[in-house]
Motif scaffolding. Structure first.
Motif, PDB file in Angstrom:
ATOM      1  N   LEU A 188      39.202  44.389  48.551  1.00 16.03           N
ATOM      2  CA  LEU A 188      38.513  44.690  47.541  1.00 16.03           C
ATOM      3  C   LEU A 188      38.091  46.287  47.866  1.00 16.03           C
ATOM      4  CD1 LEU A 188      35.902  42.172  47.006  1.00 16.03           C
ATOM      5  CD2 LEU A 188      37.599  42.869  45.248  1.00 16.03           C
ATOM      6  N   ARG A 189      37.977  46.582  49.132  1.00 15.34           N
ATOM      7  CA  ARG A 189      37.890  48.212  49.214  1.00 15.34           C
ATOM      8  C   ARG A 189      39.195  48.966  49.115  1.00 15.34           C
ATOM      9  NH1 ARG A 189      34.254  47.465  54.799  1.00 15.34           N
ATOM     10  NH2 ARG A 189      32.453  47.308  53.700  1.00 15.34           N
ATOM     11  N   ARG A 190      40.304  48.267  49.321  1.00 15.64           N
ATOM     12  CA  ARG A 190      41.481  49.018  48.950  1.00 15.64           C
ATOM     13  C   ARG A 190      41.679  49.082  47.410  1.00 15.64           C
ATOM     14  NH1 ARG A 190      43.915  45.677  53.322  1.00 15.64           N
ATOM     15  NH2 ARG A 190      44.782  44.484  51.579  1.00 15.64           N
ATOM     16  N   THR A 191      41.390  47.878  46.795  1.00 17.10           N
ATOM     17  CA  THR A 191      41.601  47.744  45.424  1.00 17.10           C
ATOM     18  C   THR A 191      40.607  49.019  44.620  1.00 17.10           C
ATOM     19  OG1 THR A 191      41.935  45.622  45.418  1.00 17.10           O
ATOM     20  CG2 THR A 191      41.102  46.368  43.330  1.00 17.10           C
ATOM     21  N   LEU A 192      39.241  48.981  45.046  1.00 17.04           N
ATOM     22  CA  LEU A 192      38.452  49.964  44.640  1.00 17.04           C
ATOM     23  C   LEU A 192      38.830  51.572  45.002  1.00 17.04           C
ATOM     24  CD1 LEU A 192      35.749  50.445  43.326  1.00 17.04           C
ATOM     25  CD2 LEU A 192      34.831  50.471  45.516  1.00 17.04           C
ATOM     26  N   ASN A 193      39.357  51.739  46.239  1.00 15.91           N
ATOM     27  CA  ASN A 193      39.871  53.015  46.219  1.00 15.91           C
ATOM     28  C   ASN A 193      41.125  53.474  45.430  1.00 15.91           C
ATOM     29  OD1 ASN A 193      38.120  53.765  48.428  1.00 15.91           O
ATOM     30  ND2 ASN A 193      39.513  53.058  50.157  1.00 15.91           N
ATOM     31  N   SER A 194      41.968  52.371  45.077  1.00 19.49           N
ATOM     32  CA  SER A 194      43.264  52.699  44.347  1.00 19.49           C
ATOM     33  C   SER A 194      42.781  52.800  42.917  1.00 19.49           C
ATOM     34  CB  SER A 194      44.239  51.474  44.452  1.00 19.49           C
ATOM     35  OG  SER A 194      45.160  51.458  43.459  1.00 19.49           O
ATOM     36  N   LEU A 195      41.552  51.988  42.603  1.00 22.57           N
ATOM     37  CA  LEU A 195      41.325  52.091  41.066  1.00 22.57           C
ATOM     38  C   LEU A 195      40.519  53.403  41.001  1.00 22.57           C
ATOM     39  CD1 LEU A 195      40.859  50.670  38.621  1.00 22.57           C
ATOM     40  CD2 LEU A 195      38.732  49.443  39.248  1.00 22.57           C
ATOM     41  N   HIS A 213      34.791  51.664  34.428  1.00 17.24           N
ATOM     42  CA  HIS A 213      33.715  51.831  35.009  1.00 17.24           C
ATOM     43  C   HIS A 213      33.329  50.183  35.461  1.00 17.24           C
ATOM     44  CE1 HIS A 213      33.076  56.206  35.285  1.00 17.24           C
ATOM     45  NE2 HIS A 213      33.157  56.157  33.885  1.00 17.24           N
ATOM     46  N   GLY A 214      33.317  49.678  34.151  1.00 12.14           N
ATOM     47  CA  GLY A 214      32.990  48.155  34.431  1.00 12.14           C
ATOM     48  C   GLY A 214      33.641  47.543  35.492  1.00 12.14           C
ATOM     49  N   LYS A 215      35.088  47.590  35.745  1.00 13.29           N
ATOM     50  CA  LYS A 215      35.742  47.198  36.955  1.00 13.29           C
ATOM     51  C   LYS A 215      35.265  47.668  37.958  1.00 13.29           C
ATOM     52  CE  LYS A 215      38.558  44.778  34.064  1.00 13.29           C
ATOM     53  NZ  LYS A 215      37.963  43.724  33.529  1.00 13.29           N
ATOM     54  N   THR A 216      35.004  48.951  38.276  1.00 13.01           N
ATOM     55  CA  THR A 216      34.606  49.572  39.501  1.00 13.01           C
ATOM     56  C   THR A 216      33.156  48.826  39.948  1.00 13.01           C
ATOM     57  OG1 THR A 216      33.822  51.438  38.508  1.00 13.01           O
ATOM     58  CG2 THR A 216      36.255  51.401  39.371  1.00 13.01           C
ATOM     59  N   ASP A 217      32.397  48.748  38.928  1.00 11.05           N
ATOM     60  CA  ASP A 217      31.013  48.505  39.163  1.00 11.05           C
ATOM     61  C   ASP A 217      31.127  46.925  39.563  1.00 11.05           C
ATOM     62  OD1 ASP A 217      30.079  50.716  38.418  1.00 11.05           O
ATOM     63  OD2 ASP A 217      29.234  50.124  36.191  1.00 11.05           O
ATOM     64  N   ILE A 236      33.512  45.413  41.119  1.00 11.27           N
ATOM     65  CA  ILE A 236      33.997  45.445  42.653  1.00 11.27           C
ATOM     66  C   ILE A 236      32.957  45.689  43.651  1.00 11.27           C
ATOM     67  CG2 ILE A 236      35.870  46.566  44.069  1.00 11.27           C
ATOM     68  CD1 ILE A 236      37.571  46.502  41.553  1.00 11.27           C
ATOM     69  N   ARG A 237      32.461  46.802  43.204  1.00 19.02           N
ATOM     70  CA  ARG A 237      31.124  47.402  44.123  1.00 19.02           C
ATOM     71  C   ARG A 237      30.294  46.267  44.359  1.00 19.02           C
ATOM     72  NH1 ARG A 237      31.764  52.139  41.370  1.00 19.02           N
ATOM     73  NH2 ARG A 237      32.711  53.849  42.435  1.00 19.02           N
ATOM     74  N   LEU A 238      29.717  45.373  43.319  1.00 23.70           N
ATOM     75  CA  LEU A 238      28.801  44.398  43.439  1.00 23.70           C
ATOM     76  C   LEU A 238      29.414  43.279  44.327  1.00 23.70           C
ATOM     77  CD1 LEU A 238      27.571  44.082  39.676  1.00 23.70           C
ATOM     78  CD2 LEU A 238      26.476  44.973  41.896  1.00 23.70           C
ATOM     79  N   LYS A 239      30.671  43.056  43.960  1.00 23.88           N
ATOM     80  CA  LYS A 239      31.243  41.830  44.830  1.00 23.88           C
ATOM     81  C   LYS A 239      31.385  42.365  46.382  1.00 23.88           C
ATOM     82  CE  LYS A 239      33.246  38.008  45.647  1.00 23.88           C
ATOM     83  NZ  LYS A 239      32.254  36.890  45.476  1.00 23.88           N
ATOM     84  N   ILE A 240      31.684  43.840  46.698  1.00 22.08           N
ATOM     85  CA  ILE A 240      31.678  44.184  47.908  1.00 22.08           C
ATOM     86  C   ILE A 240      30.297  44.184  48.641  1.00 22.08           C
ATOM     87  CG2 ILE A 240      31.817  46.290  49.235  1.00 22.08           C
ATOM     88  CD1 ILE A 240      34.178  47.043  47.823  1.00 22.08           C
ATOM     89  N   GLU A 241      29.251  44.464  47.769  1.00 25.75           N
ATOM     90  CA  GLU A 241      27.906  44.107  48.513  1.00 25.75           C
ATOM     91  C   GLU A 241      27.711  42.912  48.769  1.00 25.75           C
ATOM     92  OE1 GLU A 241      25.044  46.011  45.901  1.00 25.75           O
ATOM     93  OE2 GLU A 241      25.955  47.828  45.657  1.00 25.75           O
ATOM     94  N   GLU A 242      28.145  42.070  47.907  1.00 28.43           N
ATOM     95  CA  GLU A 242      27.907  40.431  48.087  1.00 28.43           C
ATOM     96  C   GLU A 242      28.554  39.981  49.191  1.00 28.43           C
ATOM     97  OE1 GLU A 242      29.569  36.432  45.940  1.00 28.43           O
ATOM     98  OE2 GLU A 242      28.587  38.097  44.543  1.00 28.43           O
ATOM     99  N   LEU A 243      29.874  40.198  49.676  1.00 29.26           N
ATOM    100  CA  LEU A 243      30.334  39.975  50.570  1.00 29.26           C
ATOM    101  C   LEU A 243      29.958  40.510  52.019  1.00 29.26           C
ATOM    102  CD1 LEU A 243      34.419  39.985  49.377  1.00 29.26           C
ATOM    103  CD2 LEU A 243      32.923  38.208  50.316  1.00 29.26           C
TER     104      LEU A 243
END
Length: 139
Positions: free
Chosen positions: A34-41, A94-98, A100-107
């Motif tokens: 997810l972190r790699r995906t977020l950086n790419s996005l 923005h919706g996708k990045t948000d 992903i950030r929420l899922k990162i926080e959850e994980l």
């Protein structure tokens, strides 16, 4: 507590520790992806914003941009291109990045809880081993 009970509890505890470690590894792998995906996005989002003028205000030469052609291009730009471009940036990227950030926080929270649980179980395991050693010593 007798030695048999302690051994039974140790086996159960070691199995739970093993399962939690598997779960922990899976969550850490998911977090890394997810972190790699977020950086790419975010990189793609930067590229997308950098091309704003190119996409929303297309350049036309003076020979093609006059009269009804100009009206058609401006109408298309105002009614389709700009709203579509804004929809992509505002709602989709923005919706996708948000999310992903929420899922990162959850994980991250899940990983922290698993680490805490594993540490507690390891402590209980050491206590049981100490009890078993004490029983063996007294026997």
């Amino acid at each position: 507590m007798d030695e048999f009970s302690i051994n039974t509890e140790l086996n159960r505890l070691q199995h739970r520790i093993y399962l939690n470690n598997i779960d922990l590894q899976a969550k850490q792998d998911d977090l890394e992806r997810l972190r790699r995906t977020l950086n790419s996005l975010e990189s793609k989002q930067g590229d997308f914003h950098g091309n704003n003028q190119l996409c929303t205000k297309p350049e036309c030469s003076k020979s093609t941009f006059f009269g009804s052609n100009a009206d058609n291009v401006e109408g298309l730009r105002d009614s389709d291109i700009i709203p579509s471009y804004n929809d992509i940036t505002d709602k989709q990227l923005h919706g996708k990045t948000d999310r992903i950030r929420l899922k990162i926080e959850e994980l991250t929270g899940d990983i922290s809880a698993l680490n805490s649980s594993i540490n507690t179980m390891e402590s209980n395991r050491r206590s049981l081993i100490d009890k078993r050693s004490e029983i063996r010593r007294l026997s």
